[in-house]
Design a protein around this motif. Structure first.
Motif, PDB file in Angstrom:
ATOM      1  N   MET A   1      16.540  21.726 -65.580  1.00 42.84           N
ATOM      2  CA  MET A   1      17.028  22.432 -66.763  1.00 42.84           C
ATOM      3  C   MET A   1      17.233  21.439 -67.916  1.00 42.84           C
ATOM      4  SD  MET A   1      20.341  24.903 -67.177  1.00 42.84           S
ATOM      5  CE  MET A   1      21.541  23.580 -66.967  1.00 42.84           C
ATOM      6  N   ILE A   2      16.768  21.812 -69.081  1.00 43.32           N
ATOM      7  CA  ILE A   2      16.925  20.965 -70.264  1.00 43.32           C
ATOM      8  C   ILE A   2      18.345  21.121 -70.814  1.00 43.32           C
ATOM      9  CG2 ILE A   2      16.112  20.488 -72.596  1.00 43.32           C
ATOM     10  CD1 ILE A   2      13.424  21.754 -71.754  1.00 43.32           C
ATOM     11  N   GLN A   3      19.011  19.990 -71.015  1.00 39.89           N
ATOM     12  CA  GLN A   3      20.363  20.013 -71.557  1.00 39.89           C
ATOM     13  C   GLN A   3      20.476  19.028 -72.722  1.00 39.89           C
ATOM     14  OE1 GLN A   3      23.607  20.401 -68.475  1.00 39.89           O
ATOM     15  NE2 GLN A   3      21.976  19.688 -67.117  1.00 39.89           N
ATOM     16  N   ARG A   4      21.539  19.174 -73.493  1.00 39.79           N
ATOM     17  CA  ARG A   4      21.777  18.305 -74.644  1.00 39.79           C
ATOM     18  C   ARG A   4      22.816  17.248 -74.270  1.00 39.79           C
ATOM     19  NH1 ARG A   4      22.737  21.949 -77.700  1.00 39.79           N
ATOM     20  NH2 ARG A   4      20.907  22.082 -79.038  1.00 39.79           N
ATOM     21  N   VAL A   5      22.559  16.000 -74.638  1.00 43.21           N
ATOM     22  CA  VAL A   5      23.539  14.941 -74.422  1.00 43.21           C
ATOM     23  C   VAL A   5      24.707  15.179 -75.379  1.00 43.21           C
ATOM     24  CG1 VAL A   5      23.987  12.457 -74.510  1.00 43.21           C
ATOM     25  CG2 VAL A   5      21.762  13.281 -73.716  1.00 43.21           C
ATOM     26  N   GLU A   6      25.905  15.264 -74.817  1.00 42.23           N
ATOM     27  CA  GLU A   6      27.068  15.636 -75.624  1.00 42.23           C
ATOM     28  C   GLU A   6      27.970  14.456 -75.977  1.00 42.23           C
ATOM     29  OE1 GLU A   6      27.286  18.436 -76.909  1.00 42.23           O
ATOM     30  OE2 GLU A   6      26.053  19.791 -75.674  1.00 42.23           O
ATOM     31  N   PHE A   7      27.564  13.249 -75.643  1.00 43.04           N
ATOM     32  CA  PHE A   7      28.382  12.086 -75.958  1.00 43.04           C
ATOM     33  C   PHE A   7      27.560  11.055 -76.724  1.00 43.04           C
ATOM     34  CE2 PHE A   7      26.625  11.491 -71.700  1.00 43.04           C
ATOM     35  CZ  PHE A   7      26.052  10.229 -71.780  1.00 43.04           C
TER      36      PHE A   7
ATOM     37  N   LEU B   1      22.458  11.543 -66.023  1.00 44.75           N
ATOM     38  CA  LEU B   1      22.967  10.821 -67.192  1.00 44.75           C
ATOM     39  C   LEU B   1      23.743   9.564 -66.821  1.00 44.75           C
ATOM     40  CD1 LEU B   1      24.227  13.528 -69.720  1.00 44.75           C
ATOM     41  CD2 LEU B   1      22.307  11.956 -69.989  1.00 44.75           C
ATOM     42  N   ALA B   2      24.186   9.450 -65.583  1.00 44.41           N
ATOM     43  CA  ALA B   2      24.944   8.269 -65.163  1.00 44.41           C
ATOM     44  C   ALA B   2      24.122   6.996 -65.320  1.00 44.41           C
ATOM     45  CB  ALA B   2      25.403   8.419 -63.711  1.00 44.41           C
ATOM     46  N   LEU B   3      22.796   7.110 -65.342  1.00 47.36           N
ATOM     47  CA  LEU B   3      21.949   5.925 -65.503  1.00 47.36           C
ATOM     48  C   LEU B   3      22.174   5.255 -66.856  1.00 47.36           C
ATOM     49  CD1 LEU B   3      18.531   7.022 -63.938  1.00 47.36           C
ATOM     50  CD2 LEU B   3      20.443   5.821 -62.858  1.00 47.36           C
ATOM     51  N   LEU B   4      22.641   6.017 -67.831  1.00 45.22           N
ATOM     52  CA  LEU B   4      22.900   5.436 -69.154  1.00 45.22           C
ATOM     53  C   LEU B   4      24.049   4.439 -69.127  1.00 45.22           C
ATOM     54  CD1 LEU B   4      22.560   8.586 -71.448  1.00 45.22           C
ATOM     55  CD2 LEU B   4      20.975   6.649 -71.296  1.00 45.22           C
ATOM     56  N   GLN B   5      24.901   4.530 -68.106  1.00 43.60           N
ATOM     57  CA  GLN B   5      26.059   3.645 -68.006  1.00 43.60           C
ATOM     58  C   GLN B   5      25.714   2.328 -67.315  1.00 43.60           C
ATOM     59  OE1 GLN B   5      28.543   4.884 -69.742  1.00 43.60           O
ATOM     60  NE2 GLN B   5      27.348   6.772 -69.942  1.00 43.60           N
ATOM     61  N   GLN B   6      24.511   2.201 -66.810  1.00 47.08           N
ATOM     62  CA  GLN B   6      24.106   0.990 -66.100  1.00 47.08           C
ATOM     63  C   GLN B   6      23.314   0.060 -67.028  1.00 47.08           C
ATOM     64  OE1 GLN B   6      22.663   1.538 -62.040  1.00 47.08           O
ATOM     65  NE2 GLN B   6      23.216   3.695 -62.141  1.00 47.08           N
ATOM     66  N   ARG B   7      23.150  -1.178 -66.580  1.00 47.38           N
ATOM     67  CA  ARG B   7      22.394  -2.149 -67.371  1.00 47.38           C
ATOM     68  C   ARG B   7      20.911  -1.799 -67.340  1.00 47.38           C
ATOM     69  NH1 ARG B   7      23.353  -8.070 -65.958  1.00 47.38           N
ATOM     70  NH2 ARG B   7      22.129  -8.266 -67.855  1.00 47.38           N
ATOM     71  N   LYS B   8      20.262  -1.925 -68.497  1.00 48.59           N
ATOM     72  CA  LYS B   8      18.907  -1.424 -68.647  1.00 48.59           C
ATOM     73  C   LYS B   8      18.001  -2.473 -69.299  1.00 48.59           C
ATOM     74  CE  LYS B   8      20.858   1.817 -71.054  1.00 48.59           C
ATOM     75  NZ  LYS B   8      22.273   1.623 -70.628  1.00 48.59           N
ATOM     76  N   VAL B   9      16.754  -2.534 -68.823  1.00 50.52           N
ATOM     77  CA  VAL B   9      15.725  -3.358 -69.461  1.00 50.52           C
ATOM     78  C   VAL B   9      14.499  -2.482 -69.689  1.00 50.52           C
ATOM     79  CG1 VAL B   9      16.545  -5.484 -68.405  1.00 50.52           C
ATOM     80  CG2 VAL B   9      14.763  -4.172 -67.270  1.00 50.52           C
ATOM     81  N   ALA B  10      13.796  -2.732 -70.770  1.00 55.10           N
ATOM     82  CA  ALA B  10      12.591  -1.964 -71.078  1.00 55.10           C
ATOM     83  C   ALA B  10      11.352  -2.745 -70.648  1.00 55.10           C
ATOM     84  CB  ALA B  10      12.521  -1.665 -72.571  1.00 55.10           C
ATOM     85  N   ILE B  11      10.429  -2.057 -70.001  1.00 57.28           N
ATOM     86  CA  ILE B  11       9.130  -2.635 -69.660  1.00 57.28           C
ATOM     87  C   ILE B  11       8.065  -1.752 -70.299  1.00 57.28           C
ATOM     88  CG2 ILE B  11       7.484  -3.225 -67.846  1.00 57.28           C
ATOM     89  CD1 ILE B  11       9.781  -3.715 -65.964  1.00 57.28           C
TER      90      ILE B  11
ATOM     91  N   GLN C   1      13.946  14.737 -61.448  1.00 58.92           N
ATOM     92  CA  GLN C   1      14.761  15.122 -60.299  1.00 58.92           C
ATOM     93  C   GLN C   1      15.681  14.001 -59.818  1.00 58.92           C
ATOM     94  OE1 GLN C   1      11.722  16.349 -57.544  1.00 58.92           O
ATOM     95  NE2 GLN C   1      11.516  18.391 -58.449  1.00 58.92           N
ATOM     96  N   GLU C   2      15.211  12.754 -59.915  1.00 61.32           N
ATOM     97  CA  GLU C   2      15.957  11.638 -59.333  1.00 61.32           C
ATOM     98  C   GLU C   2      16.458  10.626 -60.357  1.00 61.32           C
ATOM     99  OE1 GLU C   2      13.770   9.834 -56.134  1.00 61.32           O
ATOM    100  OE2 GLU C   2      12.850  11.739 -55.574  1.00 61.32           O
ATOM    101  N   GLY C   3      15.777  10.525 -61.473  1.00 65.56           N
ATOM    102  CA  GLY C   3      16.148   9.575 -62.514  1.00 65.56           C
ATOM    103  C   GLY C   3      16.615  10.305 -63.761  1.00 65.56           C
ATOM    104  N   LEU C   4      16.108   9.892 -64.911  1.00 68.16           N
ATOM    105  CA  LEU C   4      16.530  10.502 -66.171  1.00 68.16           C
ATOM    106  C   LEU C   4      15.373  10.504 -67.165  1.00 68.16           C
ATOM    107  CD1 LEU C   4      18.820  11.587 -68.038  1.00 68.16           C
ATOM    108  CD2 LEU C   4      19.289   9.191 -68.642  1.00 68.16           C
ATOM    109  N   VAL C   5      15.151  11.653 -67.802  1.00 65.93           N
ATOM    110  CA  VAL C   5      14.170  11.768 -68.879  1.00 65.93           C
ATOM    111  C   VAL C   5      14.912  12.177 -70.148  1.00 65.93           C
ATOM    112  CG1 VAL C   5      12.059  12.867 -69.702  1.00 65.93           C
ATOM    113  CG2 VAL C   5      12.365  12.446 -67.251  1.00 65.93           C
ATOM    114  N   LEU C   6      14.674  11.444 -71.241  1.00 59.83           N
ATOM    115  CA  LEU C   6      15.322  11.710 -72.529  1.00 59.83           C
ATOM    116  C   LEU C   6      14.277  12.071 -73.579  1.00 59.83           C
ATOM    117  CD1 LEU C   6      17.740   8.637 -72.777  1.00 59.83           C
ATOM    118  CD2 LEU C   6      18.346  10.953 -72.053  1.00 59.83           C
ATOM    119  N   SER C   7      14.699  12.842 -74.574  1.00 59.00           N
ATOM    120  CA  SER C   7      13.818  13.156 -75.701  1.00 59.00           C
ATOM    121  C   SER C   7      14.650  13.455 -76.941  1.00 59.00           C
ATOM    122  CB  SER C   7      12.937  14.355 -75.379  1.00 59.00           C
ATOM    123  OG  SER C   7      12.164  14.723 -76.519  1.00 59.00           O
TER     124      SER C   7
END
Length: 260
Positions: A1-7, A28-38, A112-118
């Protein structure tokens, strides 16, 4: 289900304009972890494909979340080898679409398992400028940008420009003359650092909590080397079953991975 980020996502303050809206599917919990872009070319050479896969796997095993754009080539390799649960995909379309279609199964797994943003409303197609905005958001989310293969005048190099404007470190793979001209040019101009020792590089970026945990636990130190299940069972016969049941480790293709 598509939802809006509220924070509010603090990392996105580095963008030229903070997105009016951000939509998501997944964790969305993945946003709270350390991230690197490849990121990188849609048509990397065999060396870049192999190194991208190894790098994404090692970074994910050491607790880092991989951010990329879901495209064919380097992006898909990064997502797939990090594992869907360790990856954030930034889409260039509305989330009712799975673009590119060739990556439909991978994108579904990330949803299903990670996070997709748009940044884009439902039904937004793949307009050319959307990819520019997608690249900016991808870079903004991450602490550093890693480019594993890039032609000189490419979308990937636009991501590099964003990283430079945001003051983020840029890392690249070393390539032979005539290959990955974009990244070789960055190295020649001292605008990026080369990854010569992958294990040392990963250790430098790994979260302190994960490093400390490994120092205290010989079992996890061993498992982080991605040994076979048989090797692990032989060396730590009393730990393997308990760790697997509790989710500390997982078995993938006969090899042990430390869960992240």
């Amino acid at each position: 289900m598509i939802q809006r980020v509220e924070f509010h996502i603090d990392e996105l303050e580095s963008m030229k304009n903070y997105p009016k809206e951000i939509f998501y599917k997944g964790n969305l919990a993945l946003l709270q972890q350390r991230k690197v872009a490849i990121v990188g070319s849609r048509k990397p050479n065999a060396y870049a494909r192999a190194m991208t896969a190894q790098l994404a796997l090692k970074l994910a095993q050491n607790g880092l979340i991989i951010v990329s754009g879901g495209a064919i080539g380097v992006d898909a390799l990064a997502h797939k080898n990090a594992g869907a649960k360790n990856t954030i995909m930034v889409a260039a379309t509305g989330l009712d679409k799975q673009y590119p279609a060739i990556n439909k199964n991978l994108i579904t797994q990330i949803e299903q398992e990670g996070l997709v943003l748009s940044q884009f409303e439902t039904a937004t197609p793949a307009h050319k400028y959307n990819f520019v905005l997608r690249n900016e958001l991808t870079v903004a989310l991450a602490e550093v940008l890693i480019v594993t293969y890039a032609d000189e005048n490419s979308g990937t190099m636009r991501s590099v420009e964003y990283a430079q404007k945001m003051g983020k470190k840029i890392y690249v793979l070393p390539h032979r003359i005539g290959e990955s001209i974009g990244t070789n040019k960055l190295l020649s101009q001292n605008q990026a650092e080369a990854i010569y020792d992958m294990d040392a590089f990963v250790k430098e970026l790994a979260p302190a909590s994960r490093v400390e945990l490994k120092k205290e636990d010989d079992f996890l130190i061993f498992c982080a080397t991605n040994p076979t299940y048989e090797e692990t069972l032989k060396k730590f016969p009393t730990r393997v079953f308990e760790a697997e049941l509790s989710g500390i480790i997982t078995i993938v293709n006969g090899r042990v991975r430390v869960s992240t």
